[in-house]
Design a protein around this motif. Structure first.
Motif, mmCIF file in Angstrom:
data_model
loop_
_atom_site.group_PDB
_atom_site.id
_atom_site.type_symbol
_atom_site.label_atom_id
_atom_site.label_comp_id
_atom_site.label_asym_id
_atom_site.label_seq_id
_atom_site.Cartn_x
_atom_site.Cartn_y
_atom_site.Cartn_z
ATOM 1 N N SER A 128 3.948 23.618 -25.707
ATOM 2 C CA SER A 128 4.426 23.229 -27.024
ATOM 3 C C SER A 128 5.728 22.443 -26.884
ATOM 4 C CB SER A 128 4.667 24.471 -27.883
ATOM 5 O OG SER A 128 5.664 25.285 -27.285
ATOM 6 N N VAL A 129 6.212 21.932 -28.017
ATOM 7 C CA VAL A 129 7.477 21.200 -28.021
ATOM 8 C C VAL A 129 8.620 22.119 -27.588
ATOM 9 C CG1 VAL A 129 9.148 20.020 -29.506
ATOM 10 C CG2 VAL A 129 6.695 19.570 -29.782
ATOM 11 N N CYS A 130 8.566 23.373 -28.033
ATOM 12 C CA CYS A 130 9.613 24.332 -27.633
ATOM 13 C C CYS A 130 9.617 24.539 -26.124
ATOM 14 C CB CYS A 130 9.389 25.667 -28.345
ATOM 15 S SG CYS A 130 9.657 25.618 -30.123
ATOM 16 N N ASN A 180 5.869 13.015 -24.208
ATOM 17 C CA ASN A 180 6.918 12.086 -24.636
ATOM 18 C C ASN A 180 8.315 12.663 -24.460
ATOM 19 O OD1 ASN A 180 5.157 10.065 -25.265
ATOM 20 N ND2 ASN A 180 5.085 10.501 -27.458
ATOM 21 N N ILE A 181 8.459 13.958 -24.664
ATOM 22 C CA ILE A 181 9.767 14.600 -24.468
ATOM 23 C C ILE A 181 10.172 14.528 -23.000
ATOM 24 C CG2 ILE A 181 10.977 16.820 -24.483
ATOM 25 C CD1 ILE A 181 9.470 17.485 -27.057
ATOM 26 N N LYS A 193 6.357 9.149 -31.613
ATOM 27 C CA LYS A 193 6.913 10.363 -32.202
ATOM 28 C C LYS A 193 7.243 11.341 -31.072
ATOM 29 C CE LYS A 193 4.335 9.997 -36.531
ATOM 30 N NZ LYS A 193 3.376 10.664 -37.451
ATOM 31 N N LEU A 194 8.488 11.753 -31.026
ATOM 32 C CA LEU A 194 8.921 12.661 -29.957
ATOM 33 C C LEU A 194 8.530 14.091 -30.306
ATOM 34 C CD1 LEU A 194 12.419 11.104 -29.164
ATOM 35 C CD2 LEU A 194 10.259 10.797 -27.937
ATOM 36 N N LYS A 195 7.256 14.273 -30.596
ATOM 37 C CA LYS A 195 6.748 15.591 -30.959
ATOM 38 C C LYS A 195 5.636 16.042 -30.018
ATOM 39 C CE LYS A 195 7.884 15.117 -35.885
ATOM 40 N NZ LYS A 195 7.360 15.142 -37.277
ATOM 41 N N THR A 196 5.530 15.370 -28.888
ATOM 42 C CA THR A 196 4.565 15.787 -27.875
ATOM 43 C C THR A 196 5.312 16.139 -26.590
ATOM 44 O OG1 THR A 196 4.224 13.559 -26.962
ATOM 45 C CG2 THR A 196 2.879 14.189 -28.846
#
Length: 312
Positions: free
Chosen positions: A149-151, A74-75, A68-71
């Motif tokens: 954060s993801v942002c 991983n991004i 999941k590209l929510k970390t």
């Protein structure tokens, strides 16, 4: 033959400078170096292309399908993989150029060079920002949770891509094709060569290396102090990451710096030595191989990634 800021080793059979009637002219014959590049470089580039596409392509597939590209991690890994693939996309064009001449036209000379430099710059910057992120996550675990954060990851990624594109703009502007009576059609840079050379060494080697060494030393010290299971393995991996980065990029940048100094001098018998040209070819290829190592160090070392690959 070397392409443009491909830090030209030999675009003509001889290197020469403007002179007047009272000055001796030193001609540097580079035919043997050009032949060496024509045979050695294309073979290595094709091998590099295959390995990089396989490794980074597999990492990209695993990220998209399983992770999941929510970390934040991983991004950053996703962006690093994309930058390595972008860089890899330009490699076959340079392989053909080395083996003969530039056959793809003036626009493609600018476009492929732009893609090459954007991928090259962004890959180094993403390695650096991933190191800083790991430093924050380990050394300042509590205080960094507020902005890790993801942002934050998306914003940092956007800044890196923007910086890489801006750094590559002069290359796109000053690169172009010209005809040479001996070498055929060349794709070279017509201006800002020394600026680009020093920019690469300072912003895309010295500064990133300083960040990487500092962050991983602090991470290593923190892991040693805390009672963490498997810390020896983690410290060993940290050492390998720093060592691989240094071994891949230091020789290339040292040779590039020496060549920058030589460009500021008039040709002499001492700087006609072919050894720097041979060293440049070899060290540059070692540096480029780092894009093949990235998926192993930053993705497949992780337990989850290895489990996904094993499942595939």
């Amino acid at each position: 033959r070397m392409a443009s800021d491909f830090e030209t080793a030999t675009t003509d059979a001889y290197d020469y400078e403007d002179y007047n009637d009272t000055e001796a002219v030193i001609l540097c014959e580079k035919r043997d170096v050009a032949k060496f590049g024509a045979y050695f470089v294309p073979t290595f580039f094709h091998l590099l292309f295959i390995v990089s596409v396989f490794g980074n392509g597999l990492a990209l597939f695993v990220l998209v399908k399983y992770e999941k590209l929510k970390t934040v991690t991983n991004i950053f890994i996703l962006n690093l993989v994309i930058s390595d693939l972008l860089f890899t996309f330009s490699i076959p064009f340079w392989a053909v150029y080395h083996s003969s001449e530039w056959i793809f036209g003036s626009f493609m000379c600018k476009l492929i060079s732009g893609i090459y430099f954007v991928g090259f710059y962004s890959s180094i910057l993403f390695l650096t920002v991933m190191t800083v992120d790991r430093y924050l996550a380990v050394v300042h675990a509590v205080s960094s949770t507020k902005f890790r954060s993801v942002c934050y990851a998306i914003l940092a990624s956007g800044i890196i891509w923007g910086t890489s594109v801006l750094s590559a703009v002069p290359k796109f502007i000053f690169l172009g094709t010209r005809e040479d009576s001996n070498e055929g059609t060349l794709c070279e840079e017509t201006g800002w060569k020394l600026f680009g050379c020093y920019q690469q060494i300072s912003l895309y080697f010295i500064v990133p290396l300083a960040f990487i060494v500092f962050c991983y030393v602090e991470i290593g010290v923190t892991l040693i102090r805390c009672r963490m299971q498997g810390k020896q393995k983690a410290v060993k991996l940290i050492f390998i990451i720093v060592l691989v980065f240094f071994l891949c990029w230091a020789p290339y940048n040292i040779v590039t710096f020496i060549r920058c100094l030589q460009k500021c001098q008039a040709p002499t018998n001492s700087n006609c030595d072919d050894s720097f040209d041979y060293a440049f070819y070899i060290c540059r290829n070692i540096a480029y191989f780092h894009c093949c190592v990235n998926p192993i160090l930053y993705a497949f070392v992780g337990t989850k990634f290895r489990r996904h690959v094993s499942h595939l």
